[in-house]
Design a protein around this motif. Structure first.
Motif, short mmCIF file in Angstrom:
data_model
loop_
_atom_site.label_atom_id
_atom_site.label_comp_id
_atom_site.label_asym_id
_atom_site.label_seq_id
_atom_site.Cartn_x
_atom_site.Cartn_y
_atom_site.Cartn_z
N ILE A 147 -37.14 13.14 -36.22
CA ILE A 147 -38.00 13.80 -35.33
C ILE A 147 -38.73 14.72 -36.32
CG2 ILE A 147 -38.78 15.58 -33.55
CD1 ILE A 147 -37.18 13.87 -31.85
N TYR A 148 -37.85 15.58 -37.16
CA TYR A 148 -38.35 16.59 -38.06
C TYR A 148 -39.15 15.89 -39.29
CZ TYR A 148 -38.59 19.70 -42.00
OH TYR A 148 -39.12 20.59 -43.06
N LYS A 149 -38.59 14.94 -39.78
CA LYS A 149 -39.38 14.17 -41.09
C LYS A 149 -40.84 13.62 -40.18
CE LYS A 149 -35.58 12.93 -43.65
NZ LYS A 149 -34.68 11.59 -44.01
N TYR A 150 -40.79 13.09 -39.28
CA TYR A 150 -42.13 12.56 -38.38
C TYR A 150 -43.12 13.93 -38.38
CZ TYR A 150 -45.07 10.64 -35.07
OH TYR A 150 -46.38 10.29 -34.22
N ILE A 151 -42.66 15.01 -37.92
CA ILE A 151 -43.50 16.17 -37.84
C ILE A 151 -43.85 16.56 -38.99
CG2 ILE A 151 -43.70 18.47 -37.30
CD1 ILE A 151 -41.56 18.02 -34.85
N LEU A 152 -43.12 16.61 -40.15
CA LEU A 152 -43.78 16.78 -41.57
C LEU A 152 -44.76 15.82 -42.00
CD1 LEU A 152 -43.07 18.88 -43.86
CD2 LEU A 152 -41.20 17.22 -44.33
N SER A 153 -44.52 14.64 -41.80
CA SER A 153 -45.24 13.57 -42.18
C SER A 153 -46.91 13.89 -41.62
CB SER A 153 -44.90 12.20 -41.96
OG SER A 153 -44.87 11.91 -40.47
N LEU A 154 -46.76 14.42 -40.34
CA LEU A 154 -48.05 14.66 -39.53
C LEU A 154 -48.75 15.96 -40.10
CD1 LEU A 154 -47.13 13.89 -35.88
CD2 LEU A 154 -48.51 12.35 -37.52
N VAL A 155 -48.10 16.88 -40.21
CA VAL A 155 -48.62 18.27 -40.49
C VAL A 155 -48.64 18.56 -42.12
CG1 VAL A 155 -48.00 19.42 -38.17
CG2 VAL A 155 -46.57 19.70 -40.18
N LYS A 156 -47.85 17.92 -42.88
CA LYS A 156 -47.72 18.18 -44.45
C LYS A 156 -47.39 19.59 -44.94
CE LYS A 156 -49.52 13.89 -44.79
NZ LYS A 156 -48.85 12.97 -44.13
N HIS A 157 -46.55 20.30 -43.93
CA HIS A 157 -46.18 21.71 -44.16
C HIS A 157 -44.95 22.10 -43.88
CE1 HIS A 157 -46.61 26.13 -44.64
NE2 HIS A 157 -47.41 25.87 -45.76
N ARG A 158 -43.89 22.14 -44.65
CA ARG A 158 -42.74 22.53 -44.31
C ARG A 158 -42.21 23.64 -43.50
NH1 ARG A 158 -38.30 25.23 -46.07
NH2 ARG A 158 -39.22 26.18 -47.82
N GLU A 159 -42.95 24.78 -43.46
CA GLU A 159 -42.63 25.61 -42.64
C GLU A 159 -43.21 25.57 -41.11
OE1 GLU A 159 -43.79 26.39 -45.63
OE2 GLU A 159 -42.14 27.05 -46.50
N LEU A 160 -44.43 24.96 -41.24
CA LEU A 160 -45.10 24.75 -39.87
C LEU A 160 -44.30 23.50 -39.21
CD1 LEU A 160 -47.47 24.63 -38.00
CD2 LEU A 160 -48.71 23.18 -39.46
N ALA A 161 -43.90 22.63 -40.17
CA ALA A 161 -43.10 21.44 -39.28
C ALA A 161 -41.74 21.81 -38.74
CB ALA A 161 -42.67 20.30 -40.36
N GLU A 162 -41.31 22.94 -39.45
CA GLU A 162 -39.93 23.58 -38.76
C GLU A 162 -40.28 24.15 -37.62
OE1 GLU A 162 -38.42 26.00 -41.98
OE2 GLU A 162 -37.61 24.11 -43.32
N ASP A 163 -41.38 25.04 -37.59
CA ASP A 163 -41.74 25.88 -36.41
C ASP A 163 -42.05 24.79 -35.10
OD1 ASP A 163 -41.40 28.18 -37.75
OD2 ASP A 163 -43.78 28.32 -37.98
N LEU A 164 -42.80 23.88 -35.44
CA LEU A 164 -43.15 23.17 -34.57
C LEU A 164 -41.92 22.00 -33.86
CD1 LEU A 164 -46.46 21.26 -35.90
CD2 LEU A 164 -46.07 22.79 -33.78
N TYR A 165 -40.87 21.74 -34.80
CA TYR A 165 -39.69 21.19 -34.71
C TYR A 165 -38.84 21.88 -33.71
CZ TYR A 165 -34.88 19.16 -35.34
OH TYR A 165 -33.74 18.74 -35.01
N GLN A 166 -38.96 23.34 -34.08
CA GLN A 166 -38.20 24.28 -32.88
C GLN A 166 -38.96 24.34 -31.63
OE1 GLN A 166 -35.34 25.88 -33.44
NE2 GLN A 166 -35.21 24.85 -35.43
N GLU A 167 -40.31 24.19 -31.51
CA GLU A 167 -40.85 24.09 -30.14
C GLU A 167 -40.43 22.74 -29.47
OE1 GLU A 167 -45.11 25.00 -30.36
OE2 GLU A 167 -44.96 26.55 -31.80
N VAL A 168 -40.67 21.77 -30.24
CA VAL A 168 -39.95 20.31 -29.64
C VAL A 168 -38.61 20.48 -29.07
CG1 VAL A 168 -39.68 18.09 -30.10
CG2 VAL A 168 -41.50 19.17 -31.33
#
Length: 169
Positions: free
Chosen positions: A17-38
């Motif tokens: 899921i984290y890798k999927y989010i990262l592939s969508l937003v292309k920004h590591r810190e943002l992906a981490e934040d969104l992953y936490q929200e998920v």
């Protein structure tokens, strides 16, 4: 068949899921934040999920929705001043020098004057959106027009303003 715990789900699907989010937003810190929200949303809704076979798709759906929510929020927060019509304004830095304040005020008045030259059908939505901070939906309701008409008028108004604003640059 034993029921998975939430921790088991995170261990099994978390990295994907984290890798999927990262592939969508292309920004590591943002992906981490969104992953936490998920994870938070999934944890809160976990007890309501009945079918174990749907956990993976459920988690990925939450991830996509969190990304979409982020993009909507970002698009909504963009202001007219950041668009190409006003690219010249990005080079100006706010200062407390009185001469600069007078020039900025003069420039803002010139922009308002350019907006006033638009036909009423284009001027009205621009005024409501940028000077009254109304959303497109609020403008549509206020003017009794379909949302598509408001969007079209905004687009055409911006197209008419671009050449006029270049003279201010």
């Amino acid at each position: 068949m034993k029921k998975n715990t939430f921790e088991d789900l995170v261990n099994e699907y978390g990295t994907a899921i984290y890798k999927y989010i990262l592939s969508l937003v292309k920004h590591r810190e943002l992906a981490e934040d969104l992953y936490q929200e998920v994870l938070l949303s999934a944890y809160l809704a976990y007890p309501s999920i009945k079918e174990q076979c749907k956990y993976k798709s459920w988690l990925f759906t939450i991830a996509v929705n969190k990304c979409r929510d982020y993009w909507r929020k970002e698009n909504k927060s963009k202001q007219f001043w950041k668009e190409e019509v006003y690219t010249y304004s990005t080079s100006c830095e706010p200062t407390s020098i009185p001469e600069d304040e007078v020039l900025h005020k003069f420039s803002a008045e010139q922009m308002a004057e350019k907006v006033r030259t638009l036909p009423e059908i284009y001027r009205y939505p621009i005024y409501l959106y940028y000077y009254q901070d109304l959303s497109l939906l609020e403008i549509a309701k206020k003017s009794n027009l379909p949302m598509s008409t408001v969007k079209t008028r905004m687009k055409r108004a911006k197209e008419r303003l671009r050449p006029k604003m270049l003279s201010l640059a």
